[in-house]
Design a protein around this motif. Structure first.
Motif, short mmCIF file in Angstrom:
data_model
loop_
_atom_site.label_atom_id
_atom_site.label_comp_id
_atom_site.label_asym_id
_atom_site.label_seq_id
_atom_site.Cartn_x
_atom_site.Cartn_y
_atom_site.Cartn_z
N UNK A 194 23.16 64.12 -14.10
CA UNK A 194 22.76 63.21 -13.03
C UNK A 194 21.25 63.25 -12.88
N UNK A 195 20.73 62.61 -11.84
CA UNK A 195 19.30 62.59 -11.56
C UNK A 195 18.74 64.03 -11.59
N UNK A 196 17.78 64.30 -12.46
CA UNK A 196 17.28 65.68 -12.58
C UNK A 196 16.61 66.18 -11.30
N UNK A 197 16.08 65.26 -10.50
CA UNK A 197 15.43 65.69 -9.25
C UNK A 197 16.49 66.23 -8.28
N UNK A 198 17.65 65.57 -8.29
CA UNK A 198 18.77 66.04 -7.45
C UNK A 198 19.22 67.44 -7.90
N UNK A 199 19.29 67.62 -9.22
CA UNK A 199 19.70 68.93 -9.75
C UNK A 199 18.66 69.99 -9.39
N UNK A 200 17.39 69.61 -9.50
CA UNK A 200 16.33 70.55 -9.19
C UNK A 200 16.44 71.03 -7.74
N UNK A 201 16.67 70.06 -6.84
CA UNK A 201 16.79 70.40 -5.41
C UNK A 201 17.98 71.32 -5.15
N UNK A 202 19.08 71.04 -5.87
CA UNK A 202 20.31 71.80 -5.62
C UNK A 202 20.12 73.30 -5.85
N UNK A 203 19.26 73.64 -6.80
CA UNK A 203 19.06 75.06 -7.13
C UNK A 203 17.78 75.62 -6.52
N UNK A 204 17.16 74.81 -5.63
CA UNK A 204 15.94 75.24 -4.93
C UNK A 204 16.07 74.88 -3.46
N UNK A 231 11.32 93.66 -4.99
CA UNK A 231 11.79 92.27 -4.95
C UNK A 231 10.68 91.29 -4.59
N UNK A 232 9.66 91.79 -3.92
CA UNK A 232 8.52 90.93 -3.55
C UNK A 232 7.65 90.59 -4.75
N UNK A 233 7.86 91.27 -5.87
CA UNK A 233 7.04 91.03 -7.07
C UNK A 233 7.76 90.19 -8.11
N UNK A 234 8.88 89.56 -7.71
CA UNK A 234 9.59 88.64 -8.60
C UNK A 234 9.87 87.35 -7.84
N UNK A 235 9.77 86.23 -8.53
CA UNK A 235 9.96 84.91 -7.93
C UNK A 235 11.19 84.22 -8.55
N UNK A 236 12.06 83.73 -7.68
CA UNK A 236 13.17 82.86 -8.14
C UNK A 236 12.56 81.56 -8.69
N UNK A 237 12.97 81.18 -9.89
CA UNK A 237 12.44 79.95 -10.50
C UNK A 237 13.58 79.24 -11.21
N UNK A 238 13.93 78.03 -10.74
CA UNK A 238 15.05 77.27 -11.32
C UNK A 238 14.60 75.85 -11.60
N UNK A 239 15.04 75.30 -12.72
CA UNK A 239 14.63 73.93 -13.08
C UNK A 239 15.68 73.34 -14.01
N UNK A 240 15.72 72.01 -14.04
CA UNK A 240 16.63 71.33 -14.98
C UNK A 240 15.90 71.10 -16.29
N UNK A 241 16.51 71.56 -17.37
CA UNK A 241 15.97 71.36 -18.72
C UNK A 241 16.75 70.19 -19.34
N UNK A 242 16.16 68.99 -19.37
CA UNK A 242 16.92 67.81 -19.78
C UNK A 242 17.22 67.79 -21.28
N UNK A 243 16.45 68.53 -22.06
CA UNK A 243 16.69 68.57 -23.51
C UNK A 243 17.97 69.36 -23.78
#
Ligand SMILES: C[S@@+](CC[C@H](N)C(=O)[O-])C[C@H]1O[C@@H](n2cnc3c(N)ncnc32)[C@H](O)[C@@H]1O
Length: 313
Positions: A194-204, A231-243
């Motif tokens: 689906x829309x990658x922006x929607x997916x990005x929001x869902x995991x952020x 835990x303060x020295x690690x960042x959650x990072x999620x993104x949609x990889x469309x490839x």
């Protein structure tokens, strides 16, 4: 009421070996099945309630809207098997309509599963409920002795299949096929592309619940493997990889640091990632091809707002 809980030894401690191997590899990774300690299970339920994460709500709405049609397509079933059943909420709709005589639920998080399945057994006194604390990736076949005869349905909702590479997903579906038997069926729910922006929001999500879920993995290692992650020295990072067609979830080191885990030391460079989860998204036909390669023929599909449920026989 008929209820039993069996904690199979396979549910225990591959954690240490898997985590040490994953952190020694390049790039670093930890298998997503280790998200689910008690805190992780609670956080997953909280993710499902976030406004940005529509997946659970949409699947429930789809099932509610088409339940009688889905039950009619399934027909008579003696035993429902649900791998990764978690809080055992979703299967209730099938118990109400398909009326099996046995339910077998499996989850790596044995204690939360036992509590949820025990409560279910009290409500559904006509159903023999077996809860197996086990890692089904490692030993799905160990569930076989707990299954009664008759026609079986494997129920695998929640797009959990998306956590596997397409090749791994095909291998797992082939194991479901064997477990279900020749006359068996598979009802599976998965998230559509689906829309990658929607997916990005869902995991952020704005409330940071998915971030807390991801970081809880490090908290778990601190508790269970005597690790000293800050835990303060690690960042959650999620993104949609469309490839690749998947959402990737990482924990990114915010500084150069050395962390002790189970007596071993691991260096994390500034910006280095620990890859913690993939969530593949599919088109309906793409998924059917994977299922077909595992010996499943599609019977029917239901779709709603970017989510699909498919029945296979
Ligand atoms: C994303 S949650 C989905 C829960 C539920 N099926 C749903 O749709 O809401 C994944 C569930 O699968 C379980 N799980 C993940 N990997 C597993 C494994 N290898 N063996 C057994 N259970 C596993 C987790 O503990 C968790 O309860």
């Amino acid at each position: 009421m008929s209820f039993r809980f069996v904690d199979l030894p396979a549910a225990h401690d591959d954690l240490r070996a898997d985590v040490l191997a994953g952190l020694a590899a390049q790039p670093k990774s930890i298998p997503p099945k280790y998200f689910y300690d008690e805190a992780g299970c609670r956080l997953f339920e909280a993710i499902c309630a976030q406004p940005e994460y529509a997946l659970c709500r949409t699947e429930r709405a789809l099932m509610d809207a088409h339940l009688s049609e889905i039950a009619a397509a399934i027909g008579a079933v003696d035993c429902i098997i649900e791998p990764g059943a978690g809080d055992c909420v979703k299967v209730r709709a099938l118990l109400d309509t398909v009326h099996p005589s046995q339910l077998v639920v499996l989850d790596i998080a044995g204690e939360p599963l036992a509590a949820a399945a025990g409560a279910l057994a009290l409500e559904y006194s006509g159903v023999a409920v077996s809860a197996l604390g086990m890692d089904f990736i490692r030993s799905l076949e160990d569930a076989t002795p707990y299954l009664m005869g008759g026609r079986r349905l494997v129920y695998y909702p929640g797009s959990s299949i998306g956590n596997f590479t397409p090749a791994e997903a095909a291998a797992l579906l082939a194991r479901f096929r064997k477990l279900a038997g020749e006359a068996g069926q598979l009802l599976i729910g998965f998230d559509l592309k689906k829309d990658p922006v929607e997916l990005h929001r869902a995991y952020n999500d704005v409330a940071g619940v998915t971030a807390a879920f991801n970081l809880n993995l490090l908290a778990r290692l601190n508790r269970e493997l005597e690790a000293d992650f800050d835990l303060g020295q690690f960042r959650h990072y999620a993104f949609y990889n469309p490839v690749a067609g998947r959402v990737e979830m990482h924990l990114i080191s915010l500084t150069g640091q050395t962390v002790r885990v189970a007596g071993q030391r691991f260096h994390f460079a500034l910006g280095e990632s620990v890859h913690t989860e993939n969530s593949w998204k599919f088109r309906g036909d793409e998924f059917s091809a994977i299922a077909a390669s595992a010996g499943w023929q599609r019977v029917q599909t239901w779709e709603r707002d970017g989510f699909a449920v498919q029945l296979y026989g």
